[in-house]
Design a protein around this motif. Structure first.
Motif, PDB file in Angstrom:
ATOM      1  N   ASN A 267       5.192  -1.867  29.270  1.00  0.00           N
ATOM      2  CA  ASN A 267       6.709  -1.859  28.621  1.00  0.00           C
ATOM      3  C   ASN A 267       7.512  -1.711  29.730  1.00  0.00           C
ATOM      4  N   LEU A 268       8.490  -2.785  30.653  1.00  0.00           N
ATOM      5  CA  LEU A 268       9.394  -2.127  31.038  1.00  0.00           C
ATOM      6  C   LEU A 268      10.595  -1.557  30.453  1.00  0.00           C
ATOM      7  N   HIS A 269      10.457  -1.600  29.025  1.00  0.00           N
ATOM      8  CA  HIS A 269      11.976  -1.727  28.363  1.00  0.00           C
ATOM      9  C   HIS A 269      11.431  -0.745  27.206  1.00  0.00           C
ATOM     10  N   PHE A 270      11.926  -0.325  26.614  1.00  0.00           N
ATOM     11  CA  PHE A 270      11.884   0.428  24.865  1.00  0.00           C
ATOM     12  C   PHE A 270      12.151  -1.159  23.790  1.00  0.00           C
ATOM     13  N   PRO A 271      10.625  -1.030  23.154  1.00  0.00           N
ATOM     14  CA  PRO A 271      10.882  -2.286  22.348  1.00  0.00           C
ATOM     15  C   PRO A 271      11.587  -2.478  21.071  1.00  0.00           C
ATOM     16  N   SER A 272      11.781  -3.296  21.161  1.00  0.00           N
ATOM     17  CA  SER A 272      12.752  -3.362  19.859  1.00  0.00           C
ATOM     18  C   SER A 272      12.201  -2.524  18.686  1.00  0.00           C
ATOM     19  N   ILE A 273      13.358  -2.201  17.505  1.00  0.00           N
ATOM     20  CA  ILE A 273      12.680  -1.756  16.137  1.00  0.00           C
ATOM     21  C   ILE A 273      10.799  -2.971  15.419  1.00  0.00           C
ATOM     22  N   SER A 274      11.547  -4.050  15.342  1.00  0.00           N
ATOM     23  CA  SER A 274      10.623  -5.821  14.673  1.00  0.00           C
ATOM     24  C   SER A 274       9.573  -5.623  15.373  1.00  0.00           C
ATOM     25  N   ASP A 275       9.597  -4.986  17.294  1.00  0.00           N
ATOM     26  CA  ASP A 275       7.919  -5.590  17.588  1.00  0.00           C
ATOM     27  C   ASP A 275       7.680  -4.114  17.830  1.00  0.00           C
ATOM     28  N   SER A 276       8.362  -2.813  17.249  1.00  0.00           N
ATOM     29  CA  SER A 276       7.584  -1.806  17.307  1.00  0.00           C
ATOM     30  C   SER A 276       6.507  -1.988  16.464  1.00  0.00           C
ATOM     31  N   SER A 277       6.945  -2.319  14.869  1.00  0.00           N
ATOM     32  CA  SER A 277       6.666  -2.964  13.955  1.00  0.00           C
ATOM     33  C   SER A 277       5.952  -3.674  13.281  1.00  0.00           C
ATOM     34  N   LEU A 278       5.960  -4.463  14.596  1.00  0.00           N
ATOM     35  CA  LEU A 278       4.334  -5.378  14.524  1.00  0.00           C
ATOM     36  C   LEU A 278       3.540  -5.094  15.973  1.00  0.00           C
ATOM     37  N   ASP A 279       3.358  -4.564  16.748  1.00  0.00           N
ATOM     38  CA  ASP A 279       2.554  -3.852  17.709  1.00  0.00           C
ATOM     39  C   ASP A 279       1.757  -1.959  16.419  1.00  0.00           C
ATOM     40  N   TYR A 280       2.419  -1.411  15.841  1.00  0.00           N
ATOM     41  CA  TYR A 280       1.946  -0.262  14.727  1.00  0.00           C
ATOM     42  C   TYR A 280       1.019  -1.667  13.778  1.00  0.00           C
ATOM     43  N   GLN A 281       1.672  -2.363  12.534  1.00  0.00           N
ATOM     44  CA  GLN A 281       0.737  -3.088  12.308  1.00  0.00           C
ATOM     45  C   GLN A 281      -0.429  -3.371  12.943  1.00  0.00           C
ATOM     46  N   ARG A 282      -0.604  -4.220  14.110  1.00  0.00           N
ATOM     47  CA  ARG A 282      -1.307  -4.520  14.909  1.00  0.00           C
ATOM     48  C   ARG A 282      -2.345  -4.093  15.130  1.00  0.00           C
ATOM     49  N   LEU A 283      -2.171  -2.285  15.359  1.00  0.00           N
ATOM     50  CA  LEU A 283      -2.985  -1.695  15.631  1.00  0.00           C
ATOM     51  C   LEU A 283      -4.072  -0.837  14.500  1.00  0.00           C
ATOM     52  N   LEU A 284      -2.691  -0.475  13.213  1.00  0.00           N
ATOM     53  CA  LEU A 284      -3.631  -0.445  12.497  1.00  0.00           C
ATOM     54  C   LEU A 284      -4.394  -1.580  11.092  1.00  0.00           C
ATOM     55  N   GLN A 285      -4.791  -3.013  12.333  1.00  0.00           N
ATOM     56  CA  GLN A 285      -5.916  -4.066  12.072  1.00  0.00           C
ATOM     57  C   GLN A 285      -6.961  -3.593  12.818  1.00  0.00           C
ATOM     58  N   ARG A 286      -6.408  -3.400  14.324  1.00  0.00           N
ATOM     59  CA  ARG A 286      -7.569  -3.074  14.780  1.00  0.00           C
ATOM     60  C   ARG A 286      -8.684  -1.883  14.777  1.00  0.00           C
ATOM     61  N   LEU A 287      -7.253  -0.999  13.714  1.00  0.00           N
ATOM     62  CA  LEU A 287      -8.384   0.339  13.205  1.00  0.00           C
ATOM     63  C   LEU A 287      -9.324  -0.354  12.668  1.00  0.00           C
ATOM     64  N   ASN A 288      -8.829  -0.586  11.743  1.00  0.00           N
ATOM     65  CA  ASN A 288     -10.055  -1.134  10.330  1.00  0.00           C
ATOM     66  C   ASN A 288     -10.643  -2.443  10.323  1.00  0.00           C
ATOM     67  N   LEU A 289      -9.992  -3.149  11.463  1.00  0.00           N
ATOM     68  CA  LEU A 289     -11.669  -3.377  12.278  1.00  0.00           C
ATOM     69  C   LEU A 289     -12.896  -3.129  12.265  1.00  0.00           C
ATOM     70  N   TYR A 290     -12.325  -1.787  13.298  1.00  0.00           N
ATOM     71  CA  TYR A 290     -13.781  -0.699  13.826  1.00  0.00           C
ATOM     72  C   TYR A 290     -14.104   0.444  12.601  1.00  0.00           C
ATOM     73  N   GLY A 291     -13.497   0.359  11.318  1.00  0.00           N
ATOM     74  CA  GLY A 291     -13.907   1.363  10.510  1.00  0.00           C
ATOM     75  C   GLY A 291     -13.192   2.845  10.999  1.00  0.00           C
ATOM     76  N   LEU A 292     -11.849   2.568  11.058  1.00  0.00           N
ATOM     77  CA  LEU A 292     -11.308   3.897  12.285  1.00  0.00           C
ATOM     78  C   LEU A 292      -9.883   3.850  11.778  1.00  0.00           C
TER      79      LEU A 292
END
Length: 148
Positions: free
Chosen positions: A61-86
């Motif tokens: 990230n060369l700049h601060f992501p938008s709120i929309s991008d941040s929300s998408l990144d957070y959702q992707r993180l939660l999906q990955r955590l769930n995939l691994y049972g974390l």
């Protein structure tokens, strides 16, 4: 001091004491972890061996992501955590938070964050080609900074 030269005996002595302490700390951590592994009846090993890699492309990230991008990144993180049972755990930001979180997920306790940090730094150092693209600075400087 011999013939005008300064002796480094004190330096090497303190370094060896420090590395002896590291070895003793590692032995103690290994002992505690082996006792806890026995209590968990292989649960840690089963969790770790079932982890499948998730394809990921490095992104700096060369700049601060938008709120929309941040929300998408957070959702992707939660999906990955769930995939691994974390799961997500809130930890205080004390400079060790990433390692406390990893320790909590792997060992079910944040207490082993020093051991986790040491292993992460070793992984970074041994496989720098894999990780260099993620770091926006000299990689050697980065992993030395992470080791502190």
């Amino acid at each position: 001091m011999r013939n005008g030269a300064i002796s480094n005996d004190a330096c090497s002595s303190s370094t060896s004491i420090s590395s002896q302490q590291d070895v003793e700390d590692d032995k103690m951590i290994a002992l505690v972890l082996s006792e806890e592994y026995a209590q968990l009846d292989g649960a840690v090993g089963r969790r770790l061996s079932s982890l499948a890699p998730v394809r990921h492309l490095p992104r700096i990230n060369l700049h601060f992501p938008s709120i929309s991008d941040s929300s998408l990144d957070y959702q992707r993180l939660l999906q990955r955590l769930n995939l691994y049972g974390l799961y997500e755990v809130k930890v205080s930001g004390d400079g060790n938070c990433q390692f406390r979180a990893l320790s909590d997920q792997i060992y079910r306790s944040p207490e082993y964050h020093k051991h986790v940090r040491k292993e992460v730094v070793k992984q970074l150092k041994d496989n720098h080609v894999v990780y260099e693209a993620y770091v926006p600075m000299k990689f050697k400087h980065y992993y030395k900074k992470m080791a502190k």
